[in-house]
Enzyme design. Structure first.
Site, mmCIF file in Angstrom:
data_model
loop_
_atom_site.group_PDB
_atom_site.id
_atom_site.type_symbol
_atom_site.label_atom_id
_atom_site.label_comp_id
_atom_site.label_asym_id
_atom_site.label_seq_id
_atom_site.Cartn_x
_atom_site.Cartn_y
_atom_site.Cartn_z
ATOM 1 N N ALA A 1 0.873 -1.167 0.000
ATOM 2 C CA ALA A 1 0.000 0.000 0.000
ATOM 3 C C ALA A 1 0.920 1.230 0.000
ATOM 4 O O ALA A 1 2.145 1.108 0.009
ATOM 5 C CB ALA A 1 -0.892 -0.013 1.242
ATOM 6 N N ASN B 1 2.948 4.509 1.352
ATOM 7 C CA ASN B 1 3.724 4.869 2.543
ATOM 8 C C ASN B 1 4.469 3.708 3.184
ATOM 9 O O ASN B 1 4.777 3.746 4.370
ATOM 10 C CB ASN B 1 2.844 5.556 3.602
ATOM 11 N N GLY C 1 7.415 2.662 1.868
ATOM 12 C CA GLY C 1 8.827 2.861 1.579
ATOM 13 C C GLY C 1 9.303 2.217 0.288
ATOM 14 O O GLY C 1 10.487 1.899 0.151
ATOM 15 N N SER D 1 9.666 3.534 -2.806
ATOM 16 C CA SER D 1 10.659 4.376 -3.492
ATOM 17 C C SER D 1 11.946 4.472 -2.684
ATOM 18 O O SER D 1 13.037 4.478 -3.254
ATOM 19 C CB SER D 1 10.092 5.767 -3.759
ATOM 20 N N GLU E 1 6.764 2.886 -9.583
ATOM 21 C CA GLU E 1 5.359 3.026 -9.997
ATOM 22 C C GLU E 1 4.979 1.921 -10.989
ATOM 23 O O GLU E 1 4.299 2.151 -11.985
ATOM 24 C CB GLU E 1 5.097 4.412 -10.590
ATOM 25 N N CYS F 1 -1.961 0.598 9.221
ATOM 26 C CA CYS F 1 -3.221 1.352 9.290
ATOM 27 C C CYS F 1 -3.189 2.194 10.567
ATOM 28 O O CYS F 1 -2.390 1.947 11.476
ATOM 29 C CB CYS F 1 -4.373 0.343 9.328
ATOM 30 N N CYS G 1 -6.007 -1.029 6.777
ATOM 31 C CA CYS G 1 -6.155 -2.480 6.874
ATOM 32 C C CYS G 1 -7.464 -2.859 6.167
ATOM 33 O O CYS G 1 -8.287 -2.004 5.840
ATOM 34 C CB CYS G 1 -6.181 -2.935 8.331
#
Length: 192
Positions: free
Chosen positions: A10, A12, A14, A16, A88, A145, A182
């Site tokens: 999902a 955030n 990490g 990248s 991406e 979450c 979640c």
């Protein structure tokens, strides 16, 4: 032996940051790698992969219809290529995933692809769908979450902070537009 890797999560988690760290490791050892990112995501500048913690690197752009095998093969002709990174990766087409498989199998160059598994409605993106099916190695990067459980889904929020339940699959945005949740909290907002 070269392989196709898919690192998914999902938002955030990490992705990248992990890509940039791996690319740095290759560069630090005097190896040559190439980073690609989706042309449609220019939030941090055109031809840039940028992490939320401030790391950044230049990247080649890819769009629908681009032949990644041909582009990477051309780069291999000018110098030895040790690795290809794709940021991406959810925006890849089925044909482009096949081209990356050819990079691995024919050019013997490892490909590390990073992307979202699902969209804001819980459906897989085209690129993610075929990477999940065809990659040699799958690795989930985890984030949490707001309740502390593992976040596997992403919800799109409107200007009032309410969950969006339909619309175009692709809408570029960051923390102001999307939130990782979640399954329980995603279901409550999107499926119920």
């Amino acid at each position: 032996m070269a392989q196709l890797y898919f690192y998914y999560s999902a938002m955030n988690a990490g992705k990248s940051t992990s890509l940039l760290q791996s690319a740095y490791n290759y560069r630090e050892r005097g190896m040559h790698s190439i980073i690609y990112t989706a042309a449609l995501d220019d939030r941090y500048g055109v031809g840039k992969v940028t992490s939320r913690i401030g790391l950044q690197a230049d990247a080649k752009l890819y769009a629908k219809g681009d032949n990644l095998f041909q582009s990477i093969n051309n780069d291999c002709k000018s110098r030895k290529l040790d690795c290809v990174f794709i940021d991406e990766a959810q925006f890849l087409t089925k044909e482009q995933v096949k081209q990356l498989i050819d990079v691995v199998d024919e050019l013997k160059v490892p490909v590390l692809a990073y992307g979202l598994r699902t969209d804001f409605m819980g459906e897989t993106f085209e690129g993610s769908h075929y990477l999940l099916a065809w990659a040699d190695k799958l690795s989930e990067l985890k984030t949490v979450c707001h309740c502390g459980r593992k976040a596997s889904f992403v919800v799109r929020l409107d200007e009032n902070g309410q969950a969006v339940k339909n619309g175009n699959q692709v809408q570029i945005g960051g923390n102001d537009t999307y939130e990782s949740l979640c399954r329980k909290h995603f279901k409550a907002l999107v499926w119920d």
